[in-house]
Design a protein around this motif. Structure first.
Motif, PDB file in Angstrom:
ATOM      1  N   ARG A  94       0.864  -1.175  -0.019  1.00  0.00           N
ATOM      2  CA  ARG A  94       0.051  -0.016  -0.070  1.00  0.00           C
ATOM      3  C   ARG A  94       0.764   1.291  -0.019  1.00  0.00           C
ATOM      4  N   GLN A  95       0.151   2.319  -0.594  1.00  0.00           N
ATOM      5  CA  GLN A  95       1.182   3.701  -0.569  1.00  0.00           C
ATOM      6  C   GLN A  95       0.215   4.743  -0.285  1.00  0.00           C
ATOM      7  N   GLU A  96       0.752   5.386   0.727  1.00  0.00           N
ATOM      8  CA  GLU A  96      -0.222   6.844   0.971  1.00  0.00           C
ATOM      9  C   GLU A  96       0.294   7.944   0.146  1.00  0.00           C
ATOM     10  N   GLN A  97      -0.622   8.361  -0.641  1.00  0.00           N
ATOM     11  CA  GLN A  97      -0.382   9.451  -1.673  1.00  0.00           C
ATOM     12  C   GLN A  97       0.974   9.157  -2.382  1.00  0.00           C
ATOM     13  N   ASP A  98       1.913  10.075  -2.256  1.00  0.00           N
ATOM     14  CA  ASP A  98       3.181   9.798  -3.018  1.00  0.00           C
ATOM     15  C   ASP A  98       4.169   9.533  -2.223  1.00  0.00           C
ATOM     16  N   GLU A  99       3.871   8.816  -0.971  1.00  0.00           N
ATOM     17  CA  GLU A  99       5.127   8.532  -0.228  1.00  0.00           C
ATOM     18  C   GLU A  99       5.834   7.378  -0.555  1.00  0.00           C
ATOM     19  N   ALA A 122      12.285  -3.997 -11.828  1.00  0.00           N
ATOM     20  CA  ALA A 122      11.104  -4.236 -10.910  1.00  0.00           C
ATOM     21  C   ALA A 122      10.634  -3.255 -10.182  1.00  0.00           C
ATOM     22  N   VAL A 123      11.777  -2.396  -9.557  1.00  0.00           N
ATOM     23  CA  VAL A 123      11.534  -1.259  -8.957  1.00  0.00           C
ATOM     24  C   VAL A 123      10.871  -0.137  -9.953  1.00  0.00           C
ATOM     25  N   ALA A 124      11.166  -0.137 -11.022  1.00  0.00           N
ATOM     26  CA  ALA A 124      10.716   0.901 -11.943  1.00  0.00           C
ATOM     27  C   ALA A 124       9.312   0.627 -12.580  1.00  0.00           C
ATOM     28  N   VAL A 128       3.707   1.092  -7.266  1.00  0.00           N
ATOM     29  CA  VAL A 128       3.915   2.173  -5.865  1.00  0.00           C
ATOM     30  C   VAL A 128       5.493   2.525  -6.172  1.00  0.00           C
ATOM     31  N   ARG A 129       5.691   3.621  -5.298  1.00  0.00           N
ATOM     32  CA  ARG A 129       6.916   4.292  -5.178  1.00  0.00           C
ATOM     33  C   ARG A 129       8.101   3.475  -4.535  1.00  0.00           C
ATOM     34  N   ALA A 130       9.091   3.171  -4.995  1.00  0.00           N
ATOM     35  CA  ALA A 130      10.231   2.078  -4.430  1.00  0.00           C
ATOM     36  C   ALA A 130      11.343   2.465  -4.782  1.00  0.00           C
ATOM     37  N   VAL A 131      12.552   2.339  -4.023  1.00  0.00           N
ATOM     38  CA  VAL A 131      13.810   2.643  -4.427  1.00  0.00           C
ATOM     39  C   VAL A 131      14.925   1.229  -4.114  1.00  0.00           C
ATOM     40  N   ALA A 132      15.629   1.156  -4.750  1.00  0.00           N
ATOM     41  CA  ALA A 132      16.677   0.017  -4.694  1.00  0.00           C
ATOM     42  C   ALA A 132      17.994   0.403  -3.846  1.00  0.00           C
ATOM     43  N   ALA A 133      18.112  -0.433  -3.074  1.00  0.00           N
ATOM     44  CA  ALA A 133      19.382  -0.104  -2.110  1.00  0.00           C
ATOM     45  C   ALA A 133      20.518  -0.751  -2.816  1.00  0.00           C
ATOM     46  N   SER A 279      19.215   8.616   1.566  1.00  0.00           N
ATOM     47  CA  SER A 279      19.067   9.032   0.435  1.00  0.00           C
ATOM     48  C   SER A 279      17.992   9.642  -0.411  1.00  0.00           C
ATOM     49  N   ALA A 280      17.074   8.757  -0.473  1.00  0.00           N
ATOM     50  CA  ALA A 280      15.630   8.956  -0.831  1.00  0.00           C
ATOM     51  C   ALA A 280      14.924  10.325  -0.225  1.00  0.00           C
ATOM     52  N   LEU A 281      15.048  10.491   0.873  1.00  0.00           N
ATOM     53  CA  LEU A 281      14.452  11.520   1.792  1.00  0.00           C
ATOM     54  C   LEU A 281      15.202  12.960   1.594  1.00  0.00           C
TER      55      LEU A 281
END
Length: 283
Positions: A94-99, A122-124, A128-133, A279-281
């Protein structure tokens, strides 16, 4: 209502560090990270499919990450097969807005171009918005885990301070890593750290290339190593894990087990999560 600065918002979103209750053993005093409510989900990206040998390691590490470090469930997404695929796990979040909804941590000891491409794809493609570590290694904790596995197999002294005598201990070591010459160069960082821990010569070789393993063994023998042990630079979920016994046998060496669900890997997964989230924040 008083204004809240961006710095304060970022601080609240980041995990806070906590010190676990001290315990005995080699990992006493490790820090862990307590995630605030609503933090992005940590997803371990596991090579291969869910029914292959060693696949349970991912689930065990996810449990350790939750219990020992984050306090929140970590999930496992496989890069192959139809059971618990990474893209399906991400789609179910689940994703809250653009979080930010997820941070995907590749379950590998070092950079792997094919795995990295699969994770980023897969991230792209995630809804939902996700980032790869970054992958878990190289990192000193990988060398610590390799040392522990060698000690578990009786192939290295568990305590380098007391220098206990062990008749089965090897006098030279090969860090055998999946991949090509580039992967070998990257794993050499870990080999140097392991050599420092063991006070013994360590060379690096490719599990995919028998000639590479034989060349490393020859270098060790030229350096005076009477007995050789292979330290697999693999977690156990990689397809190359099956190459460990024949690689060791080809040079007359013993070998330790893959790293498996070692506590150091759980610690690294939490650390890579925090780095990627920071880094994302900041971005």
């Amino acid at each position: 209502m008083p204004a809240v600065s961006p710095e304060s918002q970022a601080s609240e979103a980041l995990p806070s560090r906590r010190r676990r209750t001290p315990r005995g053993g080699r990992h006493r005093g490790d820090e862990s990270f307590l995630l605030p409510p609503g933090s992005p989900t940590l997803v371990l990206a596991v090579p291969g499919h869910a029914r292959q040998a060693g696949a349970e390691v991912g689930a065990e590490l996810a449990r350790l990450v939750e219990i020992e470090h984050t306090g929140q469930p970590a999930y496992v997404g496989h890069l192959d097969g139809a059971e618990a695929p990474l893209h399906g796990v991400l789609a179910g979040l689940r994703q809250e807005q653009d979080e930010l909804a997820a941070v995907v941590v590749p379950l590998t000891t070092g950079p792997d171009p094919a795995l990295d491409r699969a994770v980023h794809a897969a991230v792209a493609a995630a809804p939902v918005r996700a980032v790869a570590a970054e992958p878990l290694g190289p990192h000193p904790l990988i060398a610590e885990a390799l040392h522990d596995r060698l000690a578990d197999a009786g192939l290295a002294r568990a305590d380098r301070i007391r220098l206990m005598t062990m008749v089965t201990a090897a006098s030279g070591f090969i860090v055998a890593t999946p991949g090509d010459a580039t992967a070998v160069r990257q794993a050499e960082v870990t080999s140097v750290l392991l050599a420092s821990r063991l006070a013994a010569p360590v060379f690096t070789a490719s599990l995919n290339d028998e000639a590479s393993v034989k060349a490393a063994a020859e270098q060790l023998r030229m350096a005076g190593a009477a007995s050789i042990a292979v330290a697999p630079h693999v977690i156990g979920t990689e397809p190359e894990a099956a190459l460990i016994p024949p690689a060791a046998a080809s040079v007359g060496a013993a070998h330790s087990a893959p790293l498996g669900a070692h506590p150091a890997l759980a610690r690294l997964a939490a650390l890579r999560y925090v780095e990627a989230l920071s880094s994302a924040l900041a971005g």
